[in-house]
Write a protein that holds these residues in place. Structure first.
Motif, PDB file in Angstrom:
ATOM      1  N   MET A   1       0.836  -1.199   0.000  1.00 11.33           N
ATOM      2  CA  MET A   1       0.000   0.000   0.000  1.00 11.33           C
ATOM      3  C   MET A   1       0.870   1.248   0.000  1.00 11.33           C
ATOM      4  N   SER A   2       1.935   1.229   0.825  1.00 12.71           N
ATOM      5  CA  SER A   2       2.837   2.371   0.897  1.00 12.71           C
ATOM      6  C   SER A   2       3.481   2.635  -0.460  1.00 12.71           C
ATOM      7  N   MET A   3       3.900   1.576  -1.141  1.00 14.24           N
ATOM      8  CA  MET A   3       4.512   1.747  -2.453  1.00 14.24           C
ATOM      9  C   MET A   3       3.512   2.297  -3.461  1.00 14.24           C
ATOM     10  N   GLY A   4       2.247   1.904  -3.326  1.00 20.15           N
ATOM     11  CA  GLY A   4       1.220   2.435  -4.204  1.00 20.15           C
ATOM     12  C   GLY A   4       1.055   3.927  -4.017  1.00 20.15           C
ATOM     13  N   PHE A   5       1.022   4.387  -2.772  1.00 16.89           N
ATOM     14  CA  PHE A   5       0.889   5.818  -2.503  1.00 16.89           C
ATOM     15  C   PHE A   5       2.153   6.560  -2.925  1.00 16.89           C
ATOM     16  N   HIS A   6       3.283   5.888  -2.796  1.00 19.94           N
ATOM     17  CA  HIS A   6       4.550   6.469  -3.254  1.00 19.94           C
ATOM     18  C   HIS A   6       4.425   6.860  -4.724  1.00 19.94           C
ATOM     19  N   ARG A   7       3.924   5.946  -5.514  1.00 18.26           N
ATOM     20  CA  ARG A   7       3.759   6.218  -6.950  1.00 18.26           C
ATOM     21  C   ARG A   7       2.703   7.296  -7.194  1.00 18.26           C
ATOM     22  N   GLU A   8       1.615   7.262  -6.417  1.00 15.76           N
ATOM     23  CA  GLU A   8       0.546   8.248  -6.586  1.00 15.76           C
ATOM     24  C   GLU A   8       1.053   9.667  -6.329  1.00 15.76           C
ATOM     25  N   ILE A   9       1.845   9.830  -5.276  1.00 12.85           N
ATOM     26  CA  ILE A   9       2.363  11.166  -4.956  1.00 12.85           C
ATOM     27  C   ILE A   9       3.343  11.639  -6.020  1.00 12.85           C
ATOM     28  N   LEU A  10       4.190  10.734  -6.487  1.00 14.04           N
ATOM     29  CA  LEU A  10       5.155  11.110  -7.527  1.00 14.04           C
ATOM     30  C   LEU A  10       4.458  11.475  -8.836  1.00 14.04           C
ATOM     31  N   ALA A  11       3.244  10.979  -9.028  1.00 21.48           N
ATOM     32  CA  ALA A  11       2.521  11.247 -10.274  1.00 21.48           C
ATOM     33  C   ALA A  11       1.698  12.529 -10.220  1.00 21.48           C
ATOM     34  N   LEU A  12       1.608  13.173  -9.070  1.00 21.03           N
ATOM     35  CA  LEU A  12       0.811  14.393  -8.956  1.00 21.03           C
ATOM     36  C   LEU A  12       1.398  15.514  -9.811  1.00 21.03           C
ATOM     37  N   GLU A  13       0.522  16.249 -10.477  1.00 22.73           N
ATOM     38  CA  GLU A  13       0.955  17.451 -11.182  1.00 22.73           C
ATOM     39  C   GLU A  13       1.329  18.529 -10.159  1.00 22.73           C
ATOM     40  N   ASP A  14       2.029  19.570 -10.625  1.00 18.81           N
ATOM     41  CA  ASP A  14       2.541  20.599  -9.719  1.00 18.81           C
ATOM     42  C   ASP A  14       1.459  21.176  -8.801  1.00 18.81           C
ATOM     43  N   GLU A  15       0.349  21.613  -9.386  1.00 18.99           N
ATOM     44  CA  GLU A  15      -0.696  22.250  -8.582  1.00 18.99           C
ATOM     45  C   GLU A  15      -1.365  21.249  -7.646  1.00 18.99           C
ATOM     46  N   ASP A  16      -1.528  20.019  -8.109  1.00 14.20           N
ATOM     47  CA  ASP A  16      -2.112  19.000  -7.232  1.00 14.20           C
ATOM     48  C   ASP A  16      -1.178  18.676  -6.068  1.00 14.20           C
ATOM     49  N   LEU A  17       0.132  18.667  -6.340  1.00 15.61           N
ATOM     50  CA  LEU A  17       1.074  18.452  -5.247  1.00 15.61           C
ATOM     51  C   LEU A  17       0.936  19.551  -4.202  1.00 15.61           C
ATOM     52  N   GLU A  18       0.801  20.801  -4.646  1.00 15.19           N
ATOM     53  CA  GLU A  18       0.629  21.907  -3.700  1.00 15.19           C
ATOM     54  C   GLU A  18      -0.640  21.727  -2.868  1.00 15.19           C
ATOM     55  N   ARG A  19      -1.734  21.335  -3.525  1.00 15.40           N
ATOM     56  CA  ARG A  19      -2.994  21.142  -2.796  1.00 15.40           C
ATOM     57  C   ARG A  19      -2.876  19.977  -1.816  1.00 15.40           C
TER      58      ARG A  19
END
Length: 343
Positions: A11-29
């Motif tokens: 699960m942690s690795m899945g979220f790892h990939r999800e966070i790395l895939a966020l666009e710039d503005e989504d990462l900020e949010r």
């Protein structure tokens, strides 16, 4: 690797990939949601974006004086590689320049949120604050002077140089995806953004003595038993000794503490609205039976308990809401004044 540990790792690795895939503005949010929960030190958390951000992305204000008082800056950098030294120095130069220009006081802490981490050279500078200051000064003309304000060359001299020399570079830190996933307060944000399942809540433990939290609903229950018996009971101990009602009372207390443990766990591990949505589903699922005609108060309680067991709520937490939990919510409703068992 044991099964539960293996599932958590996957699960942690899945979220790892999800966070790395966020666009710039989504990462900020995402970071704004996380920082708003990460610490109670901030009186306000704001996101600044666009051309007028002046080097700010996510800001945590420590007082209601906001930019006139202490504040922390979270600079989000979502690159396809590690954060480079030149990019980091430019961001530091930008925030210090605008501080010197009077836009705001210098931040008292500065975090680079770089999910993929930092380049080795930059990491070395961050962990050696005096070297980070020296690098900013030495490389100012190359990485900052012509890039802070379009069409201008900003010289590092006078009050700006004094500010750079006075700034506490020890408060410049990094935050990677591992730091985010390793923070317990991120769990509700992961649930919001990626549907993260926080897992089952611990079971409730019924204390021998009546807890102060039980007094409201328990007092109504004791009255209900007295109503059915035709004579009042002095307290819960007297009810407990009764051959008909003693076991019934134990069930109600167990349900109350199952719901209590459930509420406590998910308040810490999901967003408040997830728990509120579950409460709302159960409330509306049983409210018709609560308002119905019953022979006496205990009849009303038993009807509501039977209906609560049959309610099928939706949402993130529904799969973990066992029958005693849903029934226990109803006693919490009585505690909160939504229900009054003896009407």
């Amino acid at each position: 690797m044991p099964g539960a540990r293996r599932r958590r790792y996957a699960m942690s690795m899945g979220f790892h990939r999800e966070i790395l895939a966020l666009e710039d503005e989504d990462l900020e949010r995402f970071v704004r949601d996380w920082i708003a929960r990460k610490t109670s030190d901030y009186v306000e958390v704001q996101r600044f974006s666009g051309a007028g951000d002046l080097g700010r992305d996510i800001v945590g204000f420590l007082t209601d004086r906001r930019h006139e008082g202490p504040w922390h800056n979270y600079q989000c950098k979502q690159y396809g590689r590690t954060l480079a030294t030149s990019s980091a120095l430019l961001e530091l130069g930008k925030i210090l320049y605008h501080s010197d220009s009077g836009e705001f006081t210098p931040p008292t802490a500065y975090f680079f949120v770089a999910p993929r981490g930092m380049g080795r050279d930059l990491e070395k500078l961050v962990f050696n604050p005096s070297e980070l200051r020296t690098a900013l000064i030495d490389r100012w003309n190359a990485v900052c002077a012509k890039k802070i304000v379009t069409g201008q060359t900003i010289a590092l001299e006078g009050s700006l140089l004094a500010l750079v020399n006075a700034f506490d570079f020890g408060q410049v830190k990094r935050l990677t995806v591992d730091d985010i996933l390793g923070d317990e307060t991120a769990a509700p944000v992961l649930a919001k953004w990626f549907g993260a399942d926080p897992g089952p809540a611990p079971r409730g433990i019924v204390p021998l003595d009546v807890d102060v939290r039980e007094q409201l609903y328990l007092g109504q229950l004791i009255d209900a038993y007295g109503e059915r018996a035709g004579s009042p009971f002095d307290d819960h101990v007297a009810v407990g000794d009764h051959p008909e009602f003693g076991e019934h009372l134990q069930d109600q207390r167990k349900r109350f503490f199952e719901a209590d443990a459930f509420n406590r766990f998910y308040r810490d591990n999901t967003l408040e609205e997830d728990l509120e949505a579950l409460h709302d589903d159960v409330y509306h699922g049983v409210s018709g039976h609560y308002r119905g005609n019953h022979g006496d108060t205990l009849g009303r309680i038993d009807a509501v308990m039977s209906q609560a067991a049959a309610v099928t709520p939706g949402g993130l937490l529904a799969r973990h809401a066992r029958v005693p939990v849903k029934q226990g919510f109803c006693h919490h409703f009585a505690n909160d004044g939504k229900f009054v068992w003896k009407r």
